[in-house]
Enzyme design. Structure first.
Site, PDB file in Angstrom:
ATOM      1  N   HIS A   5       0.801  -1.229   0.000  1.00 13.77           N
ATOM      2  CA  HIS A   5       0.000   0.000   0.000  1.00 13.77           C
ATOM      3  C   HIS A   5       0.832   1.277   0.000  1.00 13.77           C
ATOM      4  O   HIS A   5       0.294   2.363  -0.125  1.00 13.77           O
ATOM      5  CB  HIS A   5      -0.931   0.035   1.214  1.00 13.77           C
ATOM      6  CG  HIS A   5      -0.212   0.409   2.481  1.00 13.77           C
ATOM      7  ND1 HIS A   5       0.686  -0.418   3.084  1.00 13.77           N
ATOM      8  CD2 HIS A   5      -0.251   1.536   3.239  1.00 13.77           C
ATOM      9  CE1 HIS A   5       1.171   0.177   4.170  1.00 13.77           C
ATOM     10  NE2 HIS A   5       0.619   1.362   4.280  1.00 13.77           N
TER      11      HIS A   5
HETATM   12  N1  UDP Z   1      -4.264  -4.882   8.499  1.00 13.76           N
HETATM   13  C1  UDP Z   1      -5.569  -5.336   8.585  1.00 13.76           C
HETATM   14  N2  UDP Z   1      -6.174  -5.824   7.447  1.00 13.76           N
HETATM   15  C2  UDP Z   1      -5.532  -5.896   6.248  1.00 13.76           C
HETATM   16  C3  UDP Z   1      -4.188  -5.452   6.190  1.00 13.76           C
HETATM   17  C4  UDP Z   1      -3.588  -4.937   7.330  1.00 13.76           C
HETATM   18  O1  UDP Z   1      -6.173  -5.322   9.646  1.00 13.76           O
HETATM   19  O2  UDP Z   1      -6.141  -6.357   5.269  1.00 13.76           O
HETATM   20  C5  UDP Z   1      -3.655  -4.330   9.728  1.00 13.76           C
HETATM   21  C6  UDP Z   1      -2.353  -4.974  10.120  1.00 13.76           C
HETATM   22  O3  UDP Z   1      -2.565  -6.067  10.961  1.00 13.76           O
HETATM   23  C7  UDP Z   1      -1.606  -3.846  10.817  1.00 13.76           C
HETATM   24  C8  UDP Z   1      -2.178  -2.594  10.205  1.00 13.76           C
HETATM   25  O4  UDP Z   1      -3.343  -2.974   9.499  1.00 13.76           O
HETATM   26  O5  UDP Z   1      -1.851  -3.841  12.202  1.00 13.76           O
HETATM   27  C9  UDP Z   1      -1.145  -2.031   9.270  1.00 13.76           C
HETATM   28  O6  UDP Z   1      -1.677  -1.048   8.517  1.00 13.76           O
HETATM   29  P1  UDP Z   1      -1.010  -0.535   7.159  1.00 13.76           P
HETATM   30  O7  UDP Z   1      -0.234  -1.625   6.545  1.00 13.76           O
HETATM   31  O8  UDP Z   1      -2.123   0.081   6.390  1.00 13.76           O
HETATM   32  O9  UDP Z   1      -0.095   0.672   7.652  1.00 13.76           O
HETATM   33  P2  UDP Z   1       1.399   0.799   8.174  1.00 13.76           P
HETATM   34  O10 UDP Z   1       1.582  -0.155   9.309  1.00 13.76           O
HETATM   35  O11 UDP Z   1       2.327   0.540   7.030  1.00 13.76           O
HETATM   36  O12 UDP Z   1       1.488   2.212   8.624  1.00 13.76           O
END
Ligand code: UDP
Length: 367
Positions: free
Chosen positions: A212
């Site tokens: 993403h």
């Molecule tokens: N996550 C979720 N469903 C999904 C993909 C990710 O619940 O289909 C959760 C994952 O477990 C984590 C969080 O979303 O706790 C991460 O979010 P993201 O990857 O959007 O953001 P980042 O961590 O890179 O800021």
């Protein structure tokens, strides 16, 4: 009109009042850990949703699944540029803070809502507590890196999740009295969710893929290379697709290409519990997410990251997280196939009780 909050009117009542700023999927997951602890310890929490993520799958589903209370304030945000989004959220938060006059404002991580909350609060003279402070990479251009650094500068309490994050803050000259090594609240959330919902950790047959980050979705060559790499591996892969990624894949005519691969199961974005279950039973994790790479590591999965930004050096140094170059599909494909660490996997993210330590410090400081 900007009005300075001054001394909160409820001071002296013995009850600490915190405003928590949330706005995105990763914030809601961490709020799951903090919300329980604040409530258990009698701290009054005013929950704010900035509207940065508003799709059902990225927002409401999390409140429902994680049994989070309905936010006290919800902003309906129209998407725009980073500056527009940050500025709009900032004015919304300023109004909330002025009305509520909390003892402190709690912000998570590194999204635009974090930055907006921290700036609005500090300019009103309301102390800012930053959870996930001190995470650094050399990628100064990265939007989250900018948010993190600026948020730390205006924060009064800096809660570091790892020793490297704590050391970064100390090396940058932050007052050691304001820097607290507490562990990662994401580990608390994962631990609690697994215990509460009986999610079992085992080494399954499929890999999990998430993509993403703007560096990948907004770059045609990289996104194409990722699709070709996962296509070439012929490993069984489950791919919950972020809405931003889905629209880019469709724009670039990669969506149909992806559906051609029978070994790849394309899924909608999942709620946290469903996603955790998927992760807990997978073989390997392939991701560009900051949160998912940590969760993969916490659950003992080999992780391949599709972006060359190192946010948590300990997990790369341990050998469990391998960085693949998203420009090179063949390199990515072989990293995915070959990565199979046999080294020790040290406890990097604490003991799953970070929220308790944070609430201890908030109570002592603002009680
Ligand atoms: N996550 C979720 N469903 C999904 C993909 C990710 O619940 O289909 C959760 C994952 O477990 C984590 C969080 O979303 O706790 C991460 O979010 P993201 O990857 O959007 O953001 P980042 O961590 O890179 O800021």
């Amino acid at each position: 009109m900007v009005c300075f909050a001054g001394v909160p009117s409820h001071r002296g009542s013995g009850v600490v009042k915190i405003i928590t700023i949330t706005g995105t999927r990763p914030n809601f997951v961490k709020e799951y850990a903090m919300n329980r602890e604040l409530a258990d310890r009698g701290i009054e929490e005013v929950l704010v949703h900035t509207g940065q993520h508003y799709d059902y799958e990225l927002s409401e589903q999390f409140f429902h699944d994680l049994n989070l209370p309905r936010p006290n304030y919800i902003n309906t945000l129209v998407k725009g540029s980073h500056a527009w989004e940050t500025a709009t959220i900032m004015t919304f938060i300023e109004d909330v803070l002025s009305a509520e006059q909390p003892d402190a404002t709690l912000v998570y991580g590194d999204v635009n809502s974090t930055l907006a909350g921290a700036i609005a609060s500090s300019k009103l003279g309301i102390p800012v507590a930053h959870i996930e402070a001190g995470v650094r990479s050399s990628a100064r251009y990265n939007p989250e890196e900018i948010n993190r650094r600026v948020t730390d500068v205006v924060s009064d309490q800096l809660f570091a999740g790892t020793t490297s994050a704590r050391d970064n803050l100390l090396a940058e000259g932050y007052d050691p009295g304001r820097v607290h090594l507490v562990g990662d609240v994401l580990f608390d959330a994962l631990r609690t969710a697994c215990e509460t919902h009986g999610i079992r950790q085992y080494r399954g047959e499929y890999d999990v893929l998430t993509v993403h980050r703007a560096e990948n979705t907004d770059n045609e060559a990289r996104l194409t290379a990722i699709v070709e790499a996962v296509g070439a591996t012929e490993r069984s892969i489950r791919f919950p697709v972020h809405p931003r990624t889905e629209s880019r894949l469709k724009q670039l005519e990669l969506w149909d290409r992806l559906q051609d691969f029978e070994h790849i199961e394309v899924l909608p974005p999942l709620g946290f519990l469903q996603f955790l279950e998927l992760l807990a039973g997978c073989h390997k994790v392939i991701t560009d997410s900051g949160g998912v790479r940590r969760e993969g590591y916490m659950l003992g999965k080999p992780v391949i990251t599709l972006i060359d930004i190192v946010w948590f050096p300990e997990i790369v140094e341990s050998g469990w997280v391998r960085i693949a170059d998203a420009h090179d599909w063949e390199g990515m494909a072989s990293a995915i196939a070959e990565h199979d660490p046999q080294t020790e996997r040290p406890d990097v993210f604490g003991d799953g009780h970070a929220a308790r330590r944070i609430v201890d410090i908030l109570s002592q400081t603002y009680g």
